[in-house]
Design a protein around this motif. Sequence first.
Motif, PDB file in Angstrom:
ATOM      1  N   LEU A 164      13.239   6.173  -7.656  1.00  0.00           N
ATOM      2  CA  LEU A 164      12.185   5.236  -7.265  1.00  0.00           C
ATOM      3  C   LEU A 164      10.851   5.669  -7.867  1.00  0.00           C
ATOM      4  N   ASN A 165       9.934   4.744  -7.895  1.00  0.00           N
ATOM      5  CA  ASN A 165       8.634   4.997  -8.498  1.00  0.00           C
ATOM      6  C   ASN A 165       7.670   5.523  -7.431  1.00  0.00           C
ATOM      7  N   GLY A 166       7.784   6.811  -7.171  1.00  0.00           N
ATOM      8  CA  GLY A 166       6.898   7.406  -6.177  1.00  0.00           C
ATOM      9  C   GLY A 166       6.535   8.810  -6.583  1.00  0.00           C
ATOM     10  N   ASN A 167       5.654   9.421  -5.838  1.00  0.00           N
ATOM     11  CA  ASN A 167       5.357  10.834  -6.086  1.00  0.00           C
ATOM     12  C   ASN A 167       5.179  11.552  -4.751  1.00  0.00           C
ATOM     13  N   SER A 168       4.945  12.854  -4.841  1.00  0.00           N
ATOM     14  CA  SER A 168       4.967  13.616  -3.593  1.00  0.00           C
ATOM     15  C   SER A 168       3.692  14.431  -3.432  1.00  0.00           C
ATOM     16  N   TYR A 227       7.152  12.191   0.442  1.00  0.00           N
ATOM     17  CA  TYR A 227       7.425  11.330  -0.700  1.00  0.00           C
ATOM     18  C   TYR A 227       6.671  10.022  -0.482  1.00  0.00           C
ATOM     19  N   ASN A 228       5.793   9.700  -1.430  1.00  0.00           N
ATOM     20  CA  ASN A 228       4.918   8.534  -1.259  1.00  0.00           C
ATOM     21  C   ASN A 228       5.299   7.444  -2.243  1.00  0.00           C
ATOM     22  N   MET A 229       5.327   6.224  -1.762  1.00  0.00           N
ATOM     23  CA  MET A 229       5.545   5.081  -2.655  1.00  0.00           C
ATOM     24  C   MET A 229       5.093   3.807  -1.962  1.00  0.00           C
ATOM     25  N   VAL A 264       0.841  -1.193   0.000  1.00  0.00           N
ATOM     26  CA  VAL A 264       0.000   0.000   0.000  1.00  0.00           C
ATOM     27  C   VAL A 264       0.881   1.250   0.000  1.00  0.00           C
ATOM     28  N   GLU A 265       0.575   2.188  -0.915  1.00  0.00           N
ATOM     29  CA  GLU A 265       1.359   3.413  -1.018  1.00  0.00           C
ATOM     30  C   GLU A 265       1.248   4.238   0.265  1.00  0.00           C
ATOM     31  N   VAL A 266       2.391   4.602   0.816  1.00  0.00           N
ATOM     32  CA  VAL A 266       2.416   5.414   2.041  1.00  0.00           C
ATOM     33  C   VAL A 266       3.547   6.435   1.916  1.00  0.00           C
TER      34      VAL A 266
HETATM   35  C1  LIG Z   1       0.809   9.465  -7.526  1.00  0.00           C
HETATM   36  O1  LIG Z   1      -0.256  10.010  -6.785  1.00  0.00           O
HETATM   37  C2  LIG Z   1      -1.555   9.674  -7.210  1.00  0.00           C
HETATM   38  C3  LIG Z   1      -2.529  10.354  -6.309  1.00  0.00           C
HETATM   39  O2  LIG Z   1      -2.289  11.686  -6.215  1.00  0.00           O
HETATM   40  C4  LIG Z   1      -1.725   8.184  -7.209  1.00  0.00           C
HETATM   41  O3  LIG Z   1      -2.984   7.825  -7.691  1.00  0.00           O
HETATM   42  C5  LIG Z   1      -0.644   7.540  -8.041  1.00  0.00           C
HETATM   43  O4  LIG Z   1      -0.761   6.152  -7.974  1.00  0.00           O
HETATM   44  C6  LIG Z   1       0.711   7.958  -7.588  1.00  0.00           C
HETATM   45  N1  LIG Z   1       1.721   7.424  -8.460  1.00  0.00           N
HETATM   46  C7  LIG Z   1       2.762   6.709  -8.013  1.00  0.00           C
HETATM   47  C8  LIG Z   1       3.713   6.230  -9.043  1.00  0.00           C
HETATM   48  O5  LIG Z   1       2.946   6.489  -6.847  1.00  0.00           O
END
Ligand SMILES: *[C@@H]1O[C@H](CO)[C@@H](O)[C@H](O)[C@H]1NC(C)=O
Length: 496
Positions: free
Chosen positions: A178-182, A200-202, A154-156
């Motif tokens: 890395l494959n994440g976003n902020s 930073y979320n991933m 789960v993205e955190v």
């Molecule tokens: C980036 O953020 C969006 C929500 O704002 C999310 O749906 C998406 O999965 C995220 N992408 C990655 C690569 O984490």
Amino acid sequence: MGAPRSSCAFASLLCCLLSVVLAQRVQVANEVTGYLGKAVTLPCTFATNYPEIKVSQVTWVKETGGRKQNVAVYHPDHGPSYPMERGSTRIRFRSASLEDATLIISPLLMTDEGTYTCEFATYPLGNEDGITNLIIVAKPTNTAKALEVKASKVEVPVANCTSANGKPPARITWQSGLNGNSTVSQVLHADGTVTVTSSYNMVPSKEANGQRITCEIAQKTLAQPESIPVTLSILYPPEVTIDGYDDNWYLSRNEANLICSAKGNPMPTEFVWSTTSGPLPKSVSVVGERLIVRNVDASVNTTFICQATNRVGQVSSEQIVFVRDKPSMDGAGTTGGIIGGLIAAIVALAVLATGILICRQQQKNRTDREEDELEGPPAYKPPPPCQLSEETEPVPKLTEAESIPLKTPYFEPSITDDLFGGVIATTMEEAPRYHELPTLEEREAAGEAGAGLEDEYLDQINPIYDALSFTANEDETALTPMATDKAFVMSRAMYV
Ligand SMILES: *[C@@H]1O[C@H](CO)[C@@H](O)[C@H](O)[C@H]1NC(C)=O
Ligand SMILES: *[C@@H]1O[C@H](CO)[C@@H](O)[C@H](O)[C@H]1NC(C)=O
């Protein structure tokens, strides 16, 4: 109010003309940037080269949101006055005079931001002024840290970067492979500064543990963006393997080890050994991650279990141990024996081939001499029979000095060739032909053609030896055609 249009237009024209003139006399900075909590100087001077203009009073007026306030006033008879903050020393003229109205504010408050007008009351022209914009900035405090999270799907948020109490607000970006976003959030404080936080979320995989990402903060007060590296910390349970089992545990073997290797975050430090058949046998001891068997006996003929524990979990691994009656026979030792045997056989063959060649060469010398004997007066006695030996036979006509150096160049190239290439195959294949070679009588019967062939064969094998035998017996030239005489004479010169 109710003024004719023409006079209004005239007034605004005059106003513009006047402002050009005024701009030259009242000197101010258009914009001043001050740091919150620090001192700021708002310069304002009246040009001194207008003796006909009399200044009677200077005034600083502050305008924020359409509201005007007198900040500071100077009159030569009454001294300086600071109507906005009476009794405070935060605001003051640098050196109160009618020529220099420069104002100093220290320490700066966020509320000091605004438009300041520096006015000179003059005669005969009236008020003349200059306008300064005061902008307050605040240098933020930047920090970044990894958030300890458990590995999951789960993205955190895995890291936070904070730029606290800045003005204007900072811009935060992440440098990451890395494959994440902020995601960004801002908090506006009472003093007008802003705290910006970027997460930073991933998806926290255990592979991401220990990876480095970088937070970059750009803000007006920073000459260049500030970079803060963050090492991610993804918690995951131990991954355990048991190393060190060589599948050769036999009764009364002296020392055998099993090692419990475990990764994990945090690194597991607690290892518990056991067996599937219960507690550990008496013959084993445990030191940390290591299980030590001093003397292998039937009690360790079992399956060992190592359990490693960290904050996140507890994981076990098993190793089946098979105790033999005798040490295992397969392995590197046997292979080594075969290779050793092969090498020994090759060396033996090489020595044999060399011996045969020496013997053959001596035989040839004798044959040549016998042929000489037939043509001329006897020069020496017949030589003894051929021997497969390295000893130099006492060969008449060759002095001791000639026969000794003869040996050395002969053996070395021969053995070397055998070890490094296929020469041995040729030699071994050809060697038996020695026994089939025609005797002197047969050769005479067959004519010189056969002898020539045989000599060519010997020449190929060892030209040096042949060269020496050739020079030892000049008459051979007539009997055996030698294509490369000159080369042989030269090589002989090298050895004798
Ligand atoms: C980036 O953020 C969006 C929500 O704002 C999310 O749906 C998406 O999965 C995220 N992408 C990655 C690569 O984490
Ligand atoms: C160890 O156990 C196996 C069966 O699990 C057995 O075949 C073997 O003989 C045992 N070895 C010794 C030394 O007892």
